[in-house]
Design an enzyme around this catalytic site. Structure first.
Site, mmCIF file in Angstrom:
data_model
loop_
_atom_site.group_PDB
_atom_site.id
_atom_site.type_symbol
_atom_site.label_atom_id
_atom_site.label_comp_id
_atom_site.label_asym_id
_atom_site.label_seq_id
_atom_site.Cartn_x
_atom_site.Cartn_y
_atom_site.Cartn_z
ATOM 1 N N HIS A 122 0.810 -1.221 0.000
ATOM 2 C CA HIS A 122 0.000 0.000 0.000
ATOM 3 C C HIS A 122 0.850 1.282 0.000
ATOM 4 O O HIS A 122 0.763 2.119 -0.894
ATOM 5 C CB HIS A 122 -0.882 0.049 1.252
HETATM 6 C C1 BDR Z 1 -3.084 0.681 5.355
HETATM 7 O O1 BDR Z 1 -3.275 0.143 6.654
HETATM 8 C C2 BDR Z 1 -2.061 -0.319 7.171
HETATM 9 O O2 BDR Z 1 -2.236 -1.574 7.716
HETATM 10 C C3 BDR Z 1 -1.053 -0.289 6.042
HETATM 11 O O3 BDR Z 1 0.217 0.055 6.549
HETATM 12 C C4 BDR Z 1 -1.594 0.759 5.113
HETATM 13 O O4 BDR Z 1 -1.142 2.050 5.477
HETATM 14 C C5 BDR Z 1 -3.840 -0.173 4.354
HETATM 15 O O5 BDR Z 1 -5.196 -0.193 4.643
#
Ligand code: BDR
Ligand code: CA
Length: 312
Positions: A242
């Site tokens: 992400h």
């Molecule tokens: C986001 O949530 C976190 O768990 C990850 O680091 C990312 O920023 C994804 O939904």
């Protein structure tokens, strides 16, 4: 001239890769500092993990600050089920030797922005928006210093990953997200719609390992750990990376495409709290406030990432 940025983060394996990508890209990015926030795991761990990551890159000189330890209006929700107990499970990393800065992360953001010319600093939030919203509340004058906020959070087509309706970062602190989205600052959003296309498939993971360097191995082991969750839950081909999409956008914006639309944050409903209500089809007359990304060139993204991690 490299772009001045502050990374606001809750590492997290994918946050960690984003930090490495920034540190590997000095021609495009000048990292002014890292502010940790409570999110994937509590603040004490995210502040420690951020320092571990800097040391993986051999950059103990980076300034790391601890920010807010809880969301503005709700109790903290964490994500150990995804990231492991430490938030950064996977490779064995030593305890950091570099120390945390004394200043509060929010005050660092305020002081840094006040010292810079208008419209010159980019904020890169990779976790809940608590630190950024608190800074804007405490010092509204800093808004004009921000060039852009490029953040990972929200979803439209992919809807939710922590509830059926909400993405984790926005869900954890929707009140903070609302302040940010109403701030009038130019915003670029990397929602799940984009990040679920940034999958670390086996060949992409092998490419990190094949770099034959410590950072390459560590990135491969982080994604090995992180992917077990998504593979089991979604049957996907690998872990979505992400947060590095935020940094990749600063280096190669042409890898991404989206729409400039209105995005509102749901803060009231128990059912849909933290939902990013994006007017993707422009069915309202609400003014656009964010560039909401929808697609990325995944091969181009991983080529960039692998090449840059190889520089560390
Ligand atoms: C986001 O949530 C976190 O768990 C990850 O680091 C990312 O920023 C994804 O939904
Ligand atoms: Ca994160």
């Amino acid at each position: 001239m490299p772009r001045k940025i502050i990374i606001d983060t809750d590492p997290g394996q994918d946050d960690a890769v984003a930090i490495l990508l920034a540190l590997a890209s000095p021609e495009e990015i000048e990292l002014l500092g890292i502010t940790a926030v409570a999110g994937n795991v509590p603040l004490e761990l995210t502040a420690k993990n951020a320092r571990k990551v800097c040391e993986v890159a051999g950059r103990a000189d980076v300034k790391v600050f601890a920010g807010c330890d809880r969301p503005l209006a709700h109790t903290l929700v964490t994500a150990e089920h995804v990231h492991g107990k430490t938030g950064l499970d996977g490779p064995d990393l030593p305890e950091p030797t570099m120390s945390l800065q004394d200043q509060h992360g929010v005050d660092f953001i305020i002081e840094t922005l006040r010292a810079e010319p208008s419209g010159t600093v980019t904020l890169c939030p990779l976790g809940p928006l608590t630190n950024i919203a608190t800074a804007l509340q405490k010092a509204p004058d800093i808004a004009e210093k921000v060039q852009e906020i490029v953040l990972m959070g929200g979803a439209y087509f992919e809807v939710g990953n922590i509830t059926p309706a909400a993405e984790f970062n926005i869900y954890v602190d929707p009140e903070a997200a609302e302040i940010v989205f109403k701030s009038g600052i130019p915003i670029v959003v990397m929602p799940l719609d984009v990040t679920h296309k940034a999958l670390v498939t086996a060949p992409r993971n092998d490419a990190f390992r094949a770099l034959g360097t410590d950072p390459g191995r560590v990135v491969a082991e982080w994604t090995d750990f992180f992917e077990r969750f998504d593979k089991e839950k979604y049957g996907s081909a690998g872990a979505p990376l992400h947060d590095p999409t935020v940094i990749a956008y600063l280096i190669r914006p042409e890898l991404f495409s989206g729409r400039h639309v209105n995005v509102e944050i749901e803060t009231q409903s128990d059912l849909t709290r933290g939902m990013t209500v994006a007017d993707w089809w422009r069915v309202t007359d609400r003014a656009p406030n964010a560039m909401f990304m929808g697609d990325l060139d995944a091969d181009g993204f991983f080529a960039l990432l692998t090449e840059r991690i190889g520089r560390l």
